[in-house]
Write an enzyme that holds these catalytic residues in place. Structure first.
Site, PDB file in Angstrom:
ATOM      1  N   SER A 105       0.835  -1.187   0.000  1.00  0.00           N
ATOM      2  CA  SER A 105       0.000   0.000   0.000  1.00  0.00           C
ATOM      3  C   SER A 105       0.881   1.252   0.000  1.00  0.00           C
ATOM      4  O   SER A 105       1.732   1.410  -0.873  1.00  0.00           O
ATOM      5  CB  SER A 105      -0.955  -0.035   1.200  1.00  0.00           C
ATOM      6  OG  SER A 105      -1.919   0.962   1.101  1.00  0.00           O
ATOM      7  N   ASP A 126      -7.967  -4.937  -6.202  1.00  0.00           N
ATOM      8  CA  ASP A 126      -7.616  -3.838  -5.300  1.00  0.00           C
ATOM      9  C   ASP A 126      -8.495  -2.642  -5.649  1.00  0.00           C
ATOM     10  O   ASP A 126      -8.471  -2.156  -6.773  1.00  0.00           O
ATOM     11  CB  ASP A 126      -6.138  -3.478  -5.479  1.00  0.00           C
ATOM     12  CG  ASP A 126      -5.650  -2.449  -4.468  1.00  0.00           C
ATOM     13  OD1 ASP A 126      -6.462  -1.636  -3.983  1.00  0.00           O
ATOM     14  OD2 ASP A 126      -4.444  -2.444  -4.171  1.00  0.00           O
ATOM     15  N   HIS A 161      -7.216  -5.050  -1.490  1.00  0.00           N
ATOM     16  CA  HIS A 161      -6.068  -4.204  -1.184  1.00  0.00           C
ATOM     17  C   HIS A 161      -5.109  -4.885  -0.199  1.00  0.00           C
ATOM     18  O   HIS A 161      -5.383  -4.965   1.002  1.00  0.00           O
ATOM     19  CB  HIS A 161      -6.531  -2.866  -0.618  1.00  0.00           C
ATOM     20  CG  HIS A 161      -5.426  -1.903  -0.390  1.00  0.00           C
ATOM     21  ND1 HIS A 161      -4.541  -1.562  -1.381  1.00  0.00           N
ATOM     22  CD2 HIS A 161      -5.033  -1.223   0.707  1.00  0.00           C
ATOM     23  CE1 HIS A 161      -3.674  -0.705  -0.912  1.00  0.00           C
ATOM     24  NE2 HIS A 161      -3.939  -0.488   0.365  1.00  0.00           N
TER      25      HIS A 161
END
Length: 583
Positions: free
Chosen positions: A225, A464, A501
């Protein structure tokens, strides 16, 4: 801005005598040099240098390191001996180690009057493998997370510390209590963007030398991330400092992704049935309808119907939202999409745009992981409470007034064109724009990293919802183009079908990508694929509730180096990676 996930670990063999012997034969004149400095040529990576394997050492002492470690503008606040088993990860005891805590560059801001410092902790194993791991954290940082070093996006069965790495974790220069308000301070912005990592790296290596009598032979940097963003930034700003970069679901164009997500929230608001619940624009049931339609069109493209879309690229050409998903003939009932919904969803998956029609960030692939809570959070909650703080306070020049800032109002009523303009602006106080301090520098040019024998492995979930795997695919294609059409000698990219994600989604999201990275860097073993497992019932880390009940609890699949795709061999157990090949 967004997210709060990350991690990244490793496994290595501390000594490879055969390899070192070959190197001594080739470089006899340099035989007196430390093993970590030996570099040979050749191998399977197009003649690039082959870096030597790290060699182990033992911790010399622990509690007295509080007074022994000395580095400019650095205060060591504690040095604690941690016995084996005090810390566990995935139910496994972490070996004995020394925990070091400290702060760098303590100051009081002349702009907002708040106190700042780069807080950190290091964990130094008693039995050290000779390697250093920089744990890049997620979200807007602000917390010194436990320095264990993740091997993937958050569901790893092992970690870098347990493997024997010395690991550092930091808050990137500000306290979580400030929230996005730290963006009022210009230096805190820069530390968050890239300077904290640049300042901590030499300090950490110096501390390791004090603790073990030698510095790290090999160094690795990794995160998911925002941690993936940190890693890509480090690869372009610090290519000489690290030998391996593990990049997960990277928000490497984070300000643009956040603003595009805000534009998405504004679009979803036009079809939401509740003014207080943005998720009513595209409900769980409706998202399941779309995911199921994607599977109906694309699941078998890889040779087997198994609930996963391996060939993401082919799927985008095969699937058509307008014709493959029913259009509601009357009211919405969860089995169809209204014409208005289709217009909104289609435009957003094609990439949110400015008022002039320019794409803000990226396209998005239609995939099987839309009907999850992870997807809903990033699309319907994050724009209001996370992305708004980034676009309003951390990145713009000038920032909004922190005293009166209202994130949800800013996100739903703000002008997206203005937001975009301000993240690229500077003034006398904020002398570097967010598009500079947040993003990697010319990320398609990794020549310095490549030419010294360093390697990069990148993974990204195709479902994601906040950072698009299409964006990472586009970047990797640009990297290939900059390297005569092939970057596999030093950088490889792995799409993770169905993964949201960093983790979750109907996917095989449990894998160790640090071990193959180390083996590639130090042994020349290029990873064509990485085996990943589903986290079904009984998983040692945590059960992924998005895993369909029809799957084996430990289903495995190969994650293939792009552009290859995991393809069913035509026979064999459909739940096993051994029945698939990368083609």
């Amino acid at each position: 801005m967004v997210e709060g996930m990350l991690r990244a670990p490793v496994y290595l063999n501390p000594g490879d005598e055969a390899m070192r012997t070959r190197m001594h034969i080739r470089l006899l004149a340099m035989s007196a040099l430390p093993a970590a400095l030996l570099v040979g040529c050749g191998g399977s990576d197009g003649g690039l240098p082959q870096l030597a394997a790290a060699t182990p050492a033992s911790l010399l002492s622990c509690t007295d390191l509080a007074s022994k470690i000395s580095f400019a503008n650095t205060t060591i606040t504690a040095a604690n001996a941690i016995t084996a088993g005090t810390l566990t990860v995935a139910g496994t005891a972490v070996p004995a180690h020394c925990q070091i805590t400290g702060k760098m560059n303590q100051r009081v801001s002349a702009v907002d009057g708040n106190s700042y410092a780069i807080g950190f902790e290091m964990r130094l194993p008693n039995a050290w493998n000779g390697r250093f791991f920089y744990q890049a954290n997620g979200g807007i940082d602000g917390n010194v997370l436990t320095a264990t070093g993740g091997v993937n996006g958050g569901a790893g069965l092992t970690n870098a510390l347990a493997m024997g790495f010395a690991v550092i974790s930091s808050d990137a220069g500000h306290a979580a209590a400030l929230g996005a308000n730290f963006g009022i301070d210009p230096q805190a912005r820069l530390d968050y963007g890239y300077q904290a990592a640049a300042k901590l790296t030499p300090m950490a290596k110096s501390a390791i030398k004090t603790a073990y009598g030698k510095g790290p032979d090999r160094s690795y940097f990794g995160g998911c991330s925002n941690g993936g963003r940190h890693t890509m930034v480090a690869a372009t700003r610090q290519p000489e400092e690290y030998d391996g970069y593990l990049v997960g679901d990277p928000g490497f164009r984070l300000p643009l992704a956040a603003i595009a997500n805000i534009a998405g929230a504004q679009a979803y608001a036009t079809v939401a049935t509740s003014s207080t619940d943005l998720s009513t624009a595209f409900t769980t049931a409706e998202r399941a309808v779309v995911s199921n339609a994607v599977l109906a069109k694309c699941d078998a493209l890889d040779g087997v119907t198994d609930g996963l879309v391996q060939n993401t690229t082919a799927c985008q050409a095969a699937f058509n939202l307008n014709t493959d998903v029913p259009t509601c003939s009357s009211s919405r009932d969860g089995t169809c999409l209204s014409a208005a919904q289709k217009t909104v969803v289609s435009k957003l998956f094609s990439g949110a745009t400015t008022s002039s029609g320019a794409r803000i960030y990226s396209t998005w692939p239609f995939d099987a992981g839309l009907a999850t809570s992870n997807f809903a959070f990033w699309k319907f909650t994050s724009p209001l409470v996370l992305d708004s703080g980034g676009a309003g306070l951390i990145w713009p020049t000038p920032p909004e007034d922190a005293a009166t800032f209202n994130g949800p109002v800013f996100a739903l009523t703000g002008n997206v064109d203005t937001m975009l303009s301000r993240v690229g602006a500077t003034n006398a106080t904020y002398t570097e724009s967010a598009l500079s301090f947040m993003q990697p520098v010319n990320p398609s040019n990794l020549a310095k990293l490549r030419d010294r024998g360093a390697k990069m492995m990148v993974y990204h979930g195709t479902s994601d919802p906040i950072f698009s795997s299409d964006d990472t695919t586009t970047w990797y294609e640009s990297l290939r183009a900059a390297n005569s059409g092939n970057a596999t000698s030093f950088a490889r990219f792995y799409r993770v079908p169905g993964m949201n994600h960093c983790s979750g989604g109907p996917s095989t999201d449990q894998f160790d990508m640090l071990t193959p990275l180390v083996n590639w860097v130090e042994k020349g073993q290029a990873p064509d694929s990485v085996v990943a497992n589903a986290r079904g019932a009984g998983n040692a880390v945590a059960v992924n509730t998005d895993v369909p009940s029809s799957w084996s609890a430990s289903r495995s699949r190969p994650l293939c180096a792009y552009p290859k795709v995991a393809t069913y061999n035509g026979s064999g157990d459909k739940e096993s990676a051994s029945s698939f090949s990368c083609k």
